[in-house]
Design an enzyme around this catalytic site. Sequence first.
Site, PDB file in Angstrom:
ATOM      1  N   ALA A  23       0.856  -0.829  -0.175  1.00  0.00           N
ATOM      2  CA  ALA A  23       0.461  -0.161  -0.121  1.00  0.00           C
ATOM      3  C   ALA A  23       1.170   1.057   0.104  1.00  0.00           C
ATOM      4  CB  ALA A  23      -1.374   0.130   0.533  1.00  0.00           C
ATOM      5  N   CYS A  24       0.840   2.129  -0.474  1.00  0.00           N
ATOM      6  CA  CYS A  24       0.872   3.949  -0.894  1.00  0.00           C
ATOM      7  C   CYS A  24       1.844   3.867  -1.954  1.00  0.00           C
ATOM      8  CB  CYS A  24       1.531   4.302   0.855  1.00  0.00           C
ATOM      9  SG  CYS A  24       1.143   3.826   2.166  1.00  0.00           S
ATOM     10  N   THR A  25       1.646   5.423  -2.355  1.00  0.00           N
ATOM     11  CA  THR A  25       2.489   5.605  -3.033  1.00  0.00           C
ATOM     12  C   THR A  25       3.180   7.568  -2.333  1.00  0.00           C
ATOM     13  OG1 THR A  25       0.759   4.445  -4.594  1.00  0.00           O
ATOM     14  CG2 THR A  25       2.705   6.572  -5.624  1.00  0.00           C
ATOM     15  N   ARG A 229       1.902   0.851  -9.857  1.00  0.00           N
ATOM     16  CA  ARG A 229       1.527   2.247  -9.545  1.00  0.00           C
ATOM     17  C   ARG A 229       2.920   2.694  -9.143  1.00  0.00           C
ATOM     18  NH1 ARG A 229       1.375   1.830  -4.545  1.00  0.00           N
ATOM     19  NH2 ARG A 229       1.404  -0.058  -3.937  1.00  0.00           N
TER      20      ARG A 229
END
Length: 346
Positions: A23-25, A229
């Site tokens: 998760a997360c960017t 992503r």
Amino acid sequence: MKKSIFSIALGAALSLSALPADACTRILYETGTKSYLVGRSMDWMVDTQTDLWAFPKGMARDGGVGQGSIKWTAKHGSVISAFFNVGTVDGMNDAGLVANVLYLVESDYGDAAASKKPKLSIGAWGQYALDNFGTVAEAVTALQKEPFVIVAPDLPGGHKAGAHLAIADASGDSAIFEYLGGKLVIHHGPQYTVMTNSPSYDQQLAINTYWNTVGGLQFLPGTARAADRFARISWNLNAAAKESDPRLATATTFSLIRAISVPLGIADPKQPNIASTVWRTVSDEQAKRYYFESAYNPAIFWVDLEKVLPAAGGKPMKLDLSGRPMLSGEVSDKFVAAEPFKFLSK
């Protein structure tokens, strides 16, 4: 025989089948006036019970894990987003240094119990950087000496507390810190503008090199997996206009980080760490303005660090976001004095 970048990328991509999608960017956006903004999404399986905090410089700190914890006094004040009020996962200090802590399942900090070095909770890693350093170069010089060993107990809910750290400063310098196989690995330079999650950063770069040969106007990978992503946001970031107007620059950074976010309610039972985006931040390093957007509310609010930071030696201030209050505009006047949270320890 030396491996080509494409064989490295293929090996890294194949290895992802054995890893959870994380998760997360995080992105580092350059404006038309050579100023910089950092955008970040927080993706998690549940609401992270995030509150905002304003910490003063001069604050006495320790590593949060009891006997043997490293101790320091904050050289800088900071505004941060807390994770379950056991760790600093995002924030900016009064020098314009931004720290972003993102999940990394491959993290291995070594055997803390066997080390004679002072100890630091994983929940305090980002705060240590914000408290002690004003530039990336300063941080790299200090942290490459490994002045502490990280202790990483399980997170609330029983998830492994594996993470890597990205920092950026007002000059556009950037660095990524990862612990792999018990060793600290640092990628330092303004070219490191994107970070997501698994695999390790060198493999992410290799995978992205492959996608650069394909070209974003032809095809980009579309799943919520970290490597996909990374490729999409890298292309979008490079393609985005470098806006000179501060309002448009902020809007562009938000548009980029929203475009890579995972919609609320998205889940995959076969990939339990694919998670919805629960909040986003944008840090304006020149204006010293910290923007926050909850995925649960259709509004953005922000904090001007010059307005909210307590005087040196003053009391920490908290903006309580429990109950998901509807906030917009500048919200410094809504912070109230509070005892600081304790870093993750057990």
